[in-house]
Motif scaffolding. Structure first.
Motif, mmCIF file in Angstrom:
data_model
loop_
_atom_site.group_PDB
_atom_site.id
_atom_site.type_symbol
_atom_site.label_atom_id
_atom_site.label_comp_id
_atom_site.label_asym_id
_atom_site.label_seq_id
_atom_site.Cartn_x
_atom_site.Cartn_y
_atom_site.Cartn_z
ATOM 1 N N VAL A 166 38.950 -65.094 -47.670
ATOM 2 C CA VAL A 166 39.749 -64.708 -46.506
ATOM 3 C C VAL A 166 40.725 -65.819 -46.114
ATOM 4 C CG1 VAL A 166 38.275 -65.526 -44.613
ATOM 5 C CG2 VAL A 166 39.467 -63.339 -44.383
ATOM 6 N N THR A 198 36.455 -61.350 -39.204
ATOM 7 C CA THR A 198 37.308 -62.538 -39.394
ATOM 8 C C THR A 198 37.085 -63.163 -40.761
ATOM 9 O OG1 THR A 198 35.587 -63.927 -38.414
ATOM 10 C CG2 THR A 198 37.368 -63.170 -36.952
ATOM 11 N N HIS A 199 35.927 -62.910 -41.333
ATOM 12 C CA HIS A 199 35.569 -63.547 -42.597
ATOM 13 C C HIS A 199 35.565 -62.578 -43.778
ATOM 14 C CE1 HIS A 199 34.733 -66.886 -40.072
ATOM 15 N NE2 HIS A 199 34.148 -67.604 -41.020
ATOM 16 N N GLN A 200 35.962 -61.331 -43.516
ATOM 17 C CA GLN A 200 35.914 -60.328 -44.586
ATOM 18 C C GLN A 200 37.323 -60.013 -45.070
ATOM 19 O OE1 GLN A 200 33.785 -57.318 -42.437
ATOM 20 N NE2 GLN A 200 31.817 -58.373 -42.660
ATOM 21 N N PRO A 201 37.637 -60.388 -46.303
ATOM 22 C CA PRO A 201 38.970 -60.082 -46.815
ATOM 23 C C PRO A 201 39.152 -58.579 -46.976
ATOM 24 C CG PRO A 201 37.675 -61.344 -48.422
ATOM 25 C CD PRO A 201 36.779 -61.050 -47.287
ATOM 26 N N HIS A 255 43.631 -58.982 -48.671
ATOM 27 C CA HIS A 255 43.891 -60.203 -49.450
ATOM 28 C C HIS A 255 44.084 -59.963 -50.940
ATOM 29 C CE1 HIS A 255 42.258 -61.259 -45.616
ATOM 30 N NE2 HIS A 255 42.824 -62.450 -45.745
#
Ligand code: TPP
Length: 648
Positions: free
Chosen positions: A418, A454-457, A460
């Protein structure tokens, strides 16, 4: 140059000419006749918009940049494009223009110098022993990246890194005081740099003294802050933003030349005296390299193995048979996270490739980027191969570029996928410059789980895949991960991003054999190779391929003819022959793509009749297995959508 091109940036070159001239004519160790001499000093114009200055220096010093090339500044096909471009103009060490990156790239080059010196230098044999110089402007130092890079350089005590600061108090919107009022010298001192201040930017004696002093301190990187005047000599535009990024105008050029005591005609005049002065630079360069070559002959006689290794590494060749003893993973339903497989691969490679070093932006234990048998790359031990980048993704990206640009090293850098956004500008430059950097991006989807959106792409993968010349490989199990590393290391002309899971995924029977060959083709059939007239083709990547395999078993029981395609890398697949691509994805067939990320771009492979199971919204915080259910990345959903497609 700028006037003739009718575009460009005259002010920076006019203000920084004296420091550049002093460095290039008296201090820089280089041989213009051989811009790739390995032990040359490196020079980086971080303020890349001042490219006219660099091109003029290259011409004066005798690089293959002619007066006509200067006259063609910024024109189509010229050797002198708007901003310096690596591999385009002889003597340009790196592409610059995106402000701040040049400084960080220089940090990487200085680190490479220390690393190679620690490996190859022996008493009386300084194989690698050079400085890395550059020029930064206000814009470079405003960028956050300059903080990251300078902080690390100070921590690593990179004493052979010397940057001039073109302190002209002007940027595009006017006086820098409107945004930039901190004490820059104090800031760099706080990072552990030596800062030398030169009050008059045209005082070549003071500049030379500063350089001499800078070079004598091998414990601290140096910033030589030089008070300069943008557009120096222009009566109307000196010290104003008007000199920054537009031609001065024909009248103002005449006035400036008069003011500076230069002849007003012809344009592009270099006096014989100036050429003669720079002739000495050429002579000195030839002599320096000849001495080094002589030393290398003696080195080769005394240390033949080291010398052979040095030549191999400079050529960027991998050792013979390097692929012979790579890890292989047994078929296993529980399997292993691909980040863990990558970690095992890195450790296996570290034994085989002494040139391999790298690290993570403070996530080594999570990214599995640590080399167990190696020490840290640090001021007392530059032979270390674990680079601790700290939480500095952008600097890490640019430093990786510098390490590779130097030549002699292969490098990798890791972070949570991410956060690849934090280093995109440097990835983009690596791709543009054709540098074989390897990115280890782990925690690749909603599989991250509890850390939440917030931490999961999501977007991307798509955003990386659109970068030209970047190979994005999302392996589907441990053996594809090994194969992805092989493909990344075999690459010489561009970077590779490895997209890896946090969670365990099965090691698949369908992949176990010949994974390297298969992955190198970007996509291949793992089930139903002979079924060219299959009712449906399931296309999966990464953790979703195992779901596709399970779904295929169910569909086959129902009498539906299924093919399953593993597609770890679009770019590699796109480079295959049409004939091969047609065997993998026969024209006209029904297709269903499964990937736990944005659907953007998949329509190209799904085809007109195709369907896509993807995630086009942000994730959520929950255990990963519940999220796969919530976002319908499941075997049941694949079966349902495949059935529906077949009944249409
Ligand atoms: C990352 C990035 N942002 C914005 C720009 C556009 N830009 C080019 S030069 C410049 C101002 C730089 O000011 P300074 O470094 O003081 O250069 P000078 O005015 O002295 O030539 C800007 C904003 C850029 N090249 N890179």
């Amino acid at each position: 140059m700028v006037e003739k091109a009718n575009s460009g940036h005259p002010g920076m070159p006019m203000g920084a000419a004296a420091m550049a001239h002093t460095l290039w004519s008296r201090f820089l160790k280089h041989n213009p006749k051989n811009p790739t001499w390995p032990d040359r000093d490196r020079f980086i114009l971080s303020a890349g918009h001042g490219s006219a200055l660099l091109y003029a220096l290259l011409h004066l010093c005798g690089y293959q940049v002619t007066l006509d090339d200067l006259k063609n500044f910024r024109q189509k096909g010229s050797l002198t494009p708007g901003h310096p471009e690596y591999r385009h103009t002889p003597g340009v060490e790196t592409t610059t223009g995106p402000l701040g990156q040049g400084l960080a790239t220089g940090v990487g080059m200085a680190m490479a110098e220390r690393s190679l010196a620690a490996t190859f230098n022996r008493p009386d044999f300084a194989v690698v022993d050079h400085f890395t110089y550059g020029i930064v402007g206000d814009g470079d130092l405003m960028e956050g990246l300059s903080h990251e890079a300078a902080s690390l350089a100070g921590n690593l005590k990179l004493g052979k890194l010397i940057f001039f600061y073109d302190d002209n108090h002007i940027s595009i919107e006017g006086d820098t005081s409107i945004t930039f009022s901190e004490d820059r010298a104090a800031r760099f001192r706080a990072y552990g740099w030596q800062v030398i201040e030169v009050a008059d930017g045209n005082d070549c004696t003071a500049i030379a003294a500063a350089l001499t002093f800078a070079r004598s301190d091998l414990e601290h990187p140096t910033l030589i802050a030089v008070r300069t005047h943008i557009g120096f000599g222009s009566p109307a535009k000196q010290d104003s933003a008007a000199a920054h990024g537009a031609p001065l105008g024909a009248d103002e050029i005449i006035k400036s030349k008069n003011n500076l005591g230069f002849p007003t005609a012809p344009d592009f005049l270099v006096s014989d005296e100036v050429y003669a002065g720079y002739g000495e630079v050429k002579e000195r360069g030839l002599k320096s390299e000849a001495q080094w070559l002589e030393m290398m002959l003696a080195y080769k006689a005394k240390f033949p193995e080291l010398a052979t290794e040095w030549e191999r590494r400079l050529a960027g060749e991998l050792p013979v048979d390097w692929e012979k003893s790579l890890p292989r993973f047994p078929v296993d339903e529980k399997g292993i996270a691909t980040r863990a497989a990558s970690g095992k691969m890195i450790n296996a490679l570290a034994e085989i490739l002494p040139e391999l070093l790298g690290g993570s932006a403070d996530l080594g234990p999570s990214n599995k980027t640590l080399i167990d048998t190696a020490t840290d790359f640090s001021a007392p031990d530059f032979s270390g191969r674990n680079i601790r980048f700290g939480v500095r993704e952008h600097a890490m990206g640019a430093i990786l570029n510098g390490l590779v640009l130097h030549r002699g090293l292969r490098v990798f850098g890791g972070t949570f996928m991410v956060f690849c956004d934090y280093m995109k500008p440097a990835i983009r430059l690596a791709a543009m410059m054709g540098l074989p950097v390897v990115y280890v991006f782990t925690h690749d989807s909603i599989g991250v789980g509890e850390d939440g959106p917030t931490h999961q792409p999501i977007e991307h993968l798509a955003s990386l895949r659109v970068i030209p010349n970047l190979n994005v490989i999302r392996p589907a199990d441990a053996n594809e991960t090994v194969a992805a590393w092989v493909a990344a290391l075999q690459r010489k002309d561009g970077p590779t991003a490895l997209i890896l899971t946090r969670q365990n995924i099965p090691t698949l029977a369908e992949i176990a054999e010949n994974a390297a060959l298969k992955v190198s083709r970007g996509a291949y059939v793992i089930i139903g190779e002979d079924e060219r007239d299959a009712d449906i083709t399931l296309i999966g990547t990464g953790s979703e391929l195992a779901l596709a395999v399970q779904a295929a078993a169910t569909l086959q029981k129902e009498g539906i003819k299924v093919r399953v395609v593993s597609m770890p890398c679009w770019a590699l697949f796109d480079h295959q022959s049409k004939a091969y691509r047609d065997t993998v994805l026969p024209a006209g067939g029904r297709r269903l793509v499964i990937e736990a990320g944005s659907s953007m771009g998949w329509h190209r492979y799904a085809g007109e009749k195709g369907d896509i199971i993807a995630i086009d919204q942000f994730g959520a915080s929950a255990p990963a297995c519940e999220l796969f259910q919530q976002f319908r990345i499941t075997v049941e959903e694949i079966v349902r959508r495949a059935r529906a497609a077949c009944s249409r």
